[in-house]
Design a protein around this motif. Structure first.
Motif, PDB file in Angstrom:
ATOM      1  N   GLU A 112      -0.813  -1.246 -11.394  1.00 32.13           N
ATOM      2  CA  GLU A 112      -0.359  -0.678 -10.114  1.00 32.13           C
ATOM      3  C   GLU A 112      -0.099   0.812 -10.291  1.00 32.13           C
ATOM      4  OE1 GLU A 112       0.256  -1.449  -6.816  1.00 32.13           O
ATOM      5  OE2 GLU A 112       0.963   0.635  -6.721  1.00 32.13           O
ATOM      6  N   ALA A 131       2.047  -2.762   0.663  1.00 31.96           N
ATOM      7  CA  ALA A 131       2.625  -2.674   1.999  1.00 31.96           C
ATOM      8  C   ALA A 131       3.675  -3.757   2.242  1.00 31.96           C
ATOM      9  CB  ALA A 131       1.532  -2.753   3.053  1.00 31.96           C
ATOM     10  N   VAL A 165       8.081  -7.890   9.177  1.00 35.18           N
ATOM     11  CA  VAL A 165       8.319  -9.283   9.564  1.00 35.18           C
ATOM     12  C   VAL A 165       7.221 -10.168   8.999  1.00 35.18           C
ATOM     13  CG1 VAL A 165       9.736  -9.023  11.623  1.00 35.18           C
ATOM     14  CG2 VAL A 165       7.260  -8.751  11.798  1.00 35.18           C
ATOM     15  N   SER A 224      -6.535  -7.396   1.623  1.00 33.65           N
ATOM     16  CA  SER A 224      -6.666  -7.720   3.042  1.00 33.65           C
ATOM     17  C   SER A 224      -8.007  -7.304   3.622  1.00 33.65           C
ATOM     18  CB  SER A 224      -5.539  -7.058   3.825  1.00 33.65           C
ATOM     19  OG  SER A 224      -4.308  -7.465   3.304  1.00 33.65           O
ATOM     20  N   GLY A 283      -2.086  -8.548   6.971  1.00 34.14           N
ATOM     21  CA  GLY A 283      -0.865  -9.307   7.185  1.00 34.14           C
ATOM     22  C   GLY A 283      -0.424  -9.901   5.873  1.00 34.14           C
ATOM     23  N   VAL A 284       0.877 -10.178   5.800  1.00 35.35           N
ATOM     24  CA  VAL A 284       1.424 -10.697   4.555  1.00 35.35           C
ATOM     25  C   VAL A 284       1.253 -12.217   4.553  1.00 35.35           C
ATOM     26  CG1 VAL A 284       3.461 -10.824   3.110  1.00 35.35           C
ATOM     27  CG2 VAL A 284       2.986  -8.752   4.415  1.00 35.35           C
TER      28      VAL A 284
HETATM   29  C1  LIG Z   1       3.355   0.180   8.499  1.00 37.52           C
HETATM   30  C2  LIG Z   1       2.884  -1.195   8.282  1.00 37.52           C
HETATM   31  C3  LIG Z   1       3.483  -2.256   8.941  1.00 37.52           C
HETATM   32  C4  LIG Z   1       3.031  -3.536   8.758  1.00 37.52           C
HETATM   33  N1  LIG Z   1       3.708  -4.564   9.353  1.00 37.52           N
HETATM   34  C5  LIG Z   1       3.392  -5.836   9.009  1.00 37.52           C
HETATM   35  C6  LIG Z   1       4.242  -6.890   9.372  1.00 37.52           C
HETATM   36  O1  LIG Z   1       5.298  -6.688   9.957  1.00 37.52           O
HETATM   37  N2  LIG Z   1       3.894  -8.163   9.036  1.00 37.52           N
HETATM   38  C7  LIG Z   1       2.756  -8.418   8.322  1.00 37.52           C
HETATM   39  O2  LIG Z   1       2.488  -9.582   8.023  1.00 37.52           O
HETATM   40  N3  LIG Z   1       1.937  -7.418   7.940  1.00 37.52           N
HETATM   41  C8  LIG Z   1       2.251  -6.133   8.251  1.00 37.52           C
HETATM   42  N4  LIG Z   1       1.481  -5.107   7.795  1.00 37.52           N
HETATM   43  C9  LIG Z   1       0.241  -5.428   7.087  1.00 37.52           C
HETATM   44  C10 LIG Z   1       0.480  -5.910   5.702  1.00 37.52           C
HETATM   45  O3  LIG Z   1       1.588  -5.269   5.153  1.00 37.52           O
HETATM   46  C11 LIG Z   1      -0.717  -5.646   4.839  1.00 37.52           C
HETATM   47  O4  LIG Z   1      -1.871  -6.159   5.460  1.00 37.52           O
HETATM   48  C12 LIG Z   1      -0.571  -6.296   3.490  1.00 37.52           C
HETATM   49  O5  LIG Z   1       0.700  -6.019   2.919  1.00 37.52           O
HETATM   50  C13 LIG Z   1      -1.643  -5.790   2.566  1.00 37.52           C
HETATM   51  O6  LIG Z   1      -1.484  -6.423   1.322  1.00 37.52           O
HETATM   52  P1  LIG Z   1      -2.576  -6.306   0.212  1.00 37.52           P
HETATM   53  O7  LIG Z   1      -2.021  -6.914  -1.005  1.00 37.52           O
HETATM   54  O8  LIG Z   1      -3.858  -6.847   0.706  1.00 37.52           O
HETATM   55  O9  LIG Z   1      -2.832  -4.762  -0.021  1.00 37.52           O
HETATM   56  P2  LIG Z   1      -1.839  -3.544  -0.282  1.00 37.52           P
HETATM   57  O10 LIG Z   1      -0.477  -3.893   0.090  1.00 37.52           O
HETATM   58  O11 LIG Z   1      -2.493  -2.392   0.361  1.00 37.52           O
HETATM   59  O12 LIG Z   1      -1.871  -3.389  -1.844  1.00 37.52           O
HETATM   60  C14 LIG Z   1      -2.737  -2.537  -2.525  1.00 37.52           C
HETATM   61  C15 LIG Z   1      -2.028  -2.102  -3.781  1.00 37.52           C
HETATM   62  O13 LIG Z   1      -2.918  -1.345  -4.555  1.00 37.52           O
HETATM   63  C16 LIG Z   1      -2.257  -0.206  -5.089  1.00 37.52           C
HETATM   64  N5  LIG Z   1      -3.252   0.795  -5.414  1.00 37.52           N
HETATM   65  C17 LIG Z   1      -3.948   1.591  -4.574  1.00 37.52           C
HETATM   66  N6  LIG Z   1      -4.801   2.353  -5.247  1.00 37.52           N
HETATM   67  C18 LIG Z   1      -4.635   2.037  -6.564  1.00 37.52           C
HETATM   68  C19 LIG Z   1      -5.250   2.477  -7.730  1.00 37.52           C
HETATM   69  N7  LIG Z   1      -6.203   3.383  -7.714  1.00 37.52           N
HETATM   70  N8  LIG Z   1      -4.842   1.939  -8.898  1.00 37.52           N
HETATM   71  C20 LIG Z   1      -3.870   0.998  -8.958  1.00 37.52           C
HETATM   72  N9  LIG Z   1      -3.262   0.549  -7.844  1.00 37.52           N
HETATM   73  C21 LIG Z   1      -3.653   1.060  -6.660  1.00 37.52           C
HETATM   74  C22 LIG Z   1      -1.332   0.189  -3.987  1.00 37.52           C
HETATM   75  O14 LIG Z   1      -0.289   1.009  -4.416  1.00 37.52           O
HETATM   76  C23 LIG Z   1      -0.859  -1.186  -3.513  1.00 37.52           C
HETATM   77  O15 LIG Z   1       0.242  -1.609  -4.252  1.00 37.52           O
HETATM   78  C24 LIG Z   1       1.933  -3.792   7.931  1.00 37.52           C
HETATM   79  C25 LIG Z   1       1.341  -2.762   7.246  1.00 37.52           C
HETATM   80  C26 LIG Z   1       1.802  -1.472   7.403  1.00 37.52           C
HETATM   81  C27 LIG Z   1       1.163  -0.376   6.661  1.00 37.52           C
END
Ligand SMILES: Cc1cc2nc3c(=O)[nH]c(=O)nc-3n(C[C@H](O)[C@H](O)[C@H](O)COP(=O)(O)OP(=O)(O)OC[C@H]3O[C@@H](n4cnc5c(N)ncnc54)[C@H](O)[C@@H]3O)c2cc1C
Lengths: 398, 539
Positions: free
Chosen positions: B33, B41, B59, B501, B508-509
């Motif tokens: 990470e 997110a 949420v 995602s 979404g989470v």
């Molecule tokens: C403002 C906001 C509000 C939201 N509200 C909601 C909500 O209320 N409810 C809900 O269900 N969803 C919500 N979402 C959507 C949801 O949070 C995301 O779709 C979900 O968390 C994405 O998870 P992920 O694991 O797929 O990716 P991410 O959470 O994007 O994880 C990617 C990870 O990769 C890391 N990374 C990036 N580049 C590198 C690199 N080069 N080397 C190593 N690590 C790297 C990042 O730091 C991150 O930790 C929201 C999102 C945002 C931005």
């Protein structure tokens, strides 16, 4: 009725009769019925049950959904809406109806009151405004929700006419079953219909909420002469099963609330074929119902008597002792008057017919210990209990 | 130099889920990470002493309960409670309160429109029905429509069966749903502007579509298909903030033996002979593994941490053109007390939940107009929650934190790049909007964190700040997510997978992307599957 957002202070509305129920309630067993707080049991269930069957029971009907349907197109509109031919309904008469969606599945049941020319009241079990308005396109009708603007009281039981007469509602003796009359209780206008959900002699009183307590008090003022009991919904459940009445949303899922495919039911499937008139011309769901009629029946909500006295709750039905599962019980009651277990069961047909044998697998408790037993069931085509006096006009005087 | 079975790039909640399931199958897994904290997110950070913000997502409803149970997230500290009592503020004085109690909720709607109160029943049944099929697909790998492999064919048959079970009429409805706008959908049910606005808000959250844009009705469905303990469409709050979800997932992954390294940004994926073999970190370290899994969005994966030469023709272009337009901002505010809202009676059932500050679909669309012109909305859509109303771990006693999700906010401004000043002006626009409904609100502010898509991209690496890791329109959904032909988590370079995602079922989470990817990887590595089947409510 106007709502303001202080209604949250009481999550449930109080009916105009509520104060009287509070005075009489010893159980404090309340429940929600269509956003109103109503008693489940006021004092003692058997007393309330026997009041309907032997004396006089008074029940609050105000929460019933009520719609006023008026205008030049009202009759045509209703005729399109419901499956029954209501073109012959006359002012001053009530009829039981059911209405369906395009797929011929039941949305709700209720009663149509023809109050005057082009003037109807539709009472329904569930919220229907959305459906009623959607169905109204192209008709010259006005539809108003009057649930909260009309107080309603059911006065049921063999002495109900005598009670009402003694309470000062005169000219009731000639009112026939399903008739409506605009009368007075003292100097208060009340509309009285000879209707009910108990299968017994009985009346329903419709009035301005402002006069509700006076009417109540007039009725209970003759308590010295007649044994009168306020009644809750638990007793109603017993008597309505005895009378063979169904309850949409409880005995089967209504079409609009159905999420899972095939969980909704047609009028034929819930035993309401007798209110479907396929010859009256077009109505909503007719095409689907015509098609259904031409096929062997798949299932039927069936009145059954379950042998023995084990308390029947929720149970599966089988086509034999240890046989194949073929249905389920939707509602059941012990009938104190018939000394039998009565139930409505949703039963799958075999080759368009009710299975030759029906058995229920009953799980029941004795002193918190569970037991399981087989009981044979016998289908019944008529209502379980219909006292002859209920339709006599004039009614028997006590 | 170190050697692993699997490298997961990114400790977003999906990366962590993926790592947990790979480790559970006995693989030697490392999560790399870039940030000093995990969660992506789904994160909670203490930026001001005593207050813990859910900095991005706030949420939870999509989290697959089968995974929650299977990874024992409750024991790893996760507690999700439904949040109740949202107030929707009309453009004028109207207020719409959502009560939990069915009867009170009905009466409240009736206060605004007797028709809509009744129509709500039809609306809810319809939505629940539509969401059933989508829910069926969440913890499954989309079949490849061009493949004749038995598994793809079986999966299509499974879906066809599920579809058929819905009933023939629903098939029409479905096609409509994927293509129509949220506004058109809601017009089929409701007449009241405020009720429509309240129901429409899930239709625009996170998307760069407007409420009148075709496709937004799917966004709405995407946001209501989840549940809290079987209450479909309900949303919950995680105790300790959304970071608690990531922390619990990390706990599960570590318990199964996964290693999680923070401050370990990946510079590049190493490819040899057409196979991914490891990564180079930003500090120059190399890490090798049999397979590499990217939790980054598709655009970032293929345009930032891959060498163009390592990609088959056309993939770079597909990634570059992947629709990932950012549209959302987030303003997290620490408050010295509970804000008071005008026109809201003292009531313990409604003052404690969420707030919707957009009174009509018209206002939503006006907000969208600004975005199209490269400006943030001057009268923005703001959806807020005050988690501290019930969660004792996120703010000091008697004090509060308010999460404000804001639309629309563009990733790039028409008048030049984002600056800290512009960011703060954007924040001020949001405060002004809340102040309109809560006079004196600004006086309560102790601290705030303002995030535009620019900050979101910089911090979490969500390209353009798109919260879903890519728009949720039908061209980018299901077997087309992220790109046609790559809907099964395997990427164009061998031994490279995606688990974020950007893959099915999208943003979404939910942990679903990460779990689905793990299932596919385990098939390729000939390991027994560790990912459970989903729970359903339809049978
Ligand atoms: C403002 C906001 C509000 C939201 N509200 C909601 C909500 O209320 N409810 C809900 O269900 N969803 C919500 N979402 C959507 C949801 O949070 C995301 O779709 C979900 O968390 C994405 O998870 P992920 O694991 O797929 O990716 P991410 O959470 O994007 O994880 C990617 C990870 O990769 C890391 N990374 C990036 N580049 C590198 C690199 N080069 N080397 C190593 N690590 C790297 C990042 O730091 C991150 O930790 C929201 C999102 C945002 C931005």
């Amino acid at each position: 009725m106007k709502f303001d957002h202080t209604h949250f202070r009481q999550a449930l509305l109080r009916t105009p009769f509520h104060d009287r129920f509070v005075e009489l309630s010893t159980t404090e067993e309340w429940m929600a019925w269509n956003t109103y707080k109503v008693p489940r049991v006021v004092d003692k269930l058997p007393t309330e049950y026997f009041a309907v069957r032997s004396g006089c029971a008074v029940m609050d009907l105000t929460p019933m959904e009520k719609y006023r349907i008026s205008g030049r197109g009202a009759r045509d509109y209703l005729d399109r809406l419901v499956t029954r031919d209501i073109s012959k309904l006359k002012a001053g008469r009530v009829t039981y109806v059911v209405w369906c969606n395009d797929e011929g599945k039941v949305i709700d049941d209720g009663t149509v009151f023809q109050l005057g020319e082009n003037d109807y009241r539709l009472c329904a079990q569930h919220h229907q405004f959305d459906w009623l308005l959607m169905s109204a396109r192209g008709f010259d009708v006005d539809i108003q929700v009057e649930t909260h603007d009309v107080a309603a009281l059911a006065v049921q039981g063999p002495t109900s006419w005598s009670v009402l007469a003694a309470a000062g509602i005169s000219n009731l003796e000639q009112l026939k079953p399903f008739g409506i009359a605009d009368l007075r209780c003292g100097d208060i206008p009340v509309t009285v219909s000879r209707t009910g959900y108990t299968g017994d002699l009985g009346y329903e009183l419709w009035m301005d909420p402002a006069n509700a307590l006076q009417v109540w008090d007039a009725i209970f003022s003759v308590q010295g002469q007649y044994d009168i009991h306020a009644m809750g919904l638990s007793a109603l459940e017993m008597v309505r099963i005895e009378a063979g009445f169904i309850m949409p949303g409880f005995d089967f899922n209504t079409a609009e609330a159905t999420i899972r495919n095939g969980y909704d039911r047609s009028p034929f499937e819930v035993g309401l074929g007798w209110v479907v008139n396929l010859d009256k011309g077009h109505f909503t769901g007719r095409k689907a119902l015509l098609a259904e009629k031409s096929r062997p029946a798949k299932r039927r909500l069936t009145k059954i008597v379950v042998d023995g006295n084990k308390p029947v709750g929720e149970a599966f039905i089988y086509d034999g002792k240890n046989g194949k599962q073929t249905g389920e019980i939707k509602c059941a009651t012990w009938s104190p008057i018939l000394k039998a277990n009565l139930a409505l069961a949703d039963i799958e047909f075999i080759n368009g017919r009710l299975p030759a044998q029906l058995w229920a697998r009953i799980d029941y408790q004795r002193e918190l210990k569970w037991h399981s037993a087989w009981a044979e069931c016998h289908s019944h085509s008529k209502p379980f209990y219909v006292p002859e006096y209920r339709s006599a006009t004039p009614p028997m005087r006590y | 130099m170190s050697n692993y079975d699997a490298i997961v790039i990114g400790a977003g909640h999906n990366g962590l889920t993926n790592a947990a399931y790979l480790a559970k199958a006995g693989l030697n897994v490392v999560v790399l990470e870039k940030n000093e904290y995990i969660g992506g997110a789904a994160v909670s950070r203490e930026l001001h002493e005593g207050w813990k913000y859910s900095n991005c997502s706030y949420v939870c409803s999509m989290m697959r309960q089968a995974l929650h149970r299977d990874l024992d997230l409750g024991r790893h500290g996760l507690l999700l409670v439904p949040y109740l009592g949202t107030i929707n503020f009309g453009d004028g004085d109207e207020r719409l309160f959502s009560y939990h109690d069915e009867q009170a909720a009905h009466l409240e709607l009736k206060r605004h429109s007797p028709h809509d109160a009744d129509a709500m029943h039809r609306f809810q049944s319809d939505l629940t029905r539509y969401s059933q099929l989508i829910r069926k697909t969440l913890l499954r790998t989309p079949p490849d429509p061009t493949s004749l492999r038995p598994r793809d064919i079986m999966e299509f048959l499974y879906l066809a069966k599920q579809f058929w079970k819905l009933g023939e009429k629903e098939i029409y409805e479905y096609v409509r749903f994927f293509t129509m706008s949220a506004a058109d959908f809601l017009d089929d049910y409701f007449e009241n502007d405020l009720i429509k606005a309240a129901m429409a808000s899930p239709g625009i959250i996170g998307t760069a579509l407007g409420v009148y844009s075709p496709g937004s009705s799917y966004i709405l469905l995407h946001h209501v298909m989840g549940d809290v303990d079987g209450s479909i469409g309900a949303w919950g709050l995680a105790r300790g903030g959304m970071g608690a979800i990531s922390a619990a997932l990390a706990g599960a992954a570590q318990e199964h033996g996964a290693e999680i390294r923070t401050n370990a940004g990946v510079q590049q994926v190493l490819v040899k002979n057409g196979k991914a073999v490891g990564v180079v970190l930003e500090n120059g370290d190399e890490v090798y593994a049999r397979i590499v899994v990217s939790n980054l969005d598709a655009k970032r994966t293929f345009t930032r941490i891959m060498e163009k030469n390592d990609l088959p023709d056309g993939i770079y272009e597909k990634a570059r053109n992947f629709k990932i337009r950012g549209s959302s901002g987030k303003v997290n505010i620490a408050l010295s007390g509970m804000p008071k809202f005008s026109g809201v009676p003292e009531n313990r059932y409604i003052n404690r939940g969420g707030q919707g500050f957009t009174g009509s679909m018209e206002t939503m669309e006006r907000a969208y107009d600004c975005w199209k012109r490269g400006r943030w909305s001057d009268d923005p859509f703001v959806e807020s929650v005050i988690p501290s109303a019930w969660d004792p771990t996120v703010a000091p006693p008697g004090q509060h934190w308010m999460s404000n999700f804001v639309q629309y906010c563009p990733p790039e401004l028409a008048d030049g790049p984002w600056t800290p000043e512009k960011r703060d002006q954007f924040g001020q626009t949001v405060i002004d909007k809340i102040e309109r409904y809560s006079p004196g609100f600004s006086d309560l502010i102790v601290h705030m964190e303002v995030r535009t898509p620019h900050e979101i991209e910089q911090e979490i690496g969500l390209t353009e700040g798109n919260i879903f890791q890519g728009e949720l329109t039908i061209d980018q959904l299901f077997f087309n997510r992220p790109f046609p032909g790559y809907g099964q988590y395997r990427m164009p370079v061998r031994n490279l997978y995606m688990c974020g995602s950007s893959t099915h079922p999208g943003g979404g989470v939910s942990s679903a992307c990460g779990a689905n990817a793990a299932r596919e990887i385990l098939i390729d590595l000939r390991r027994p599957n560790t990912v459970p089947e989903d729970d359903f409510y339809d049978e």
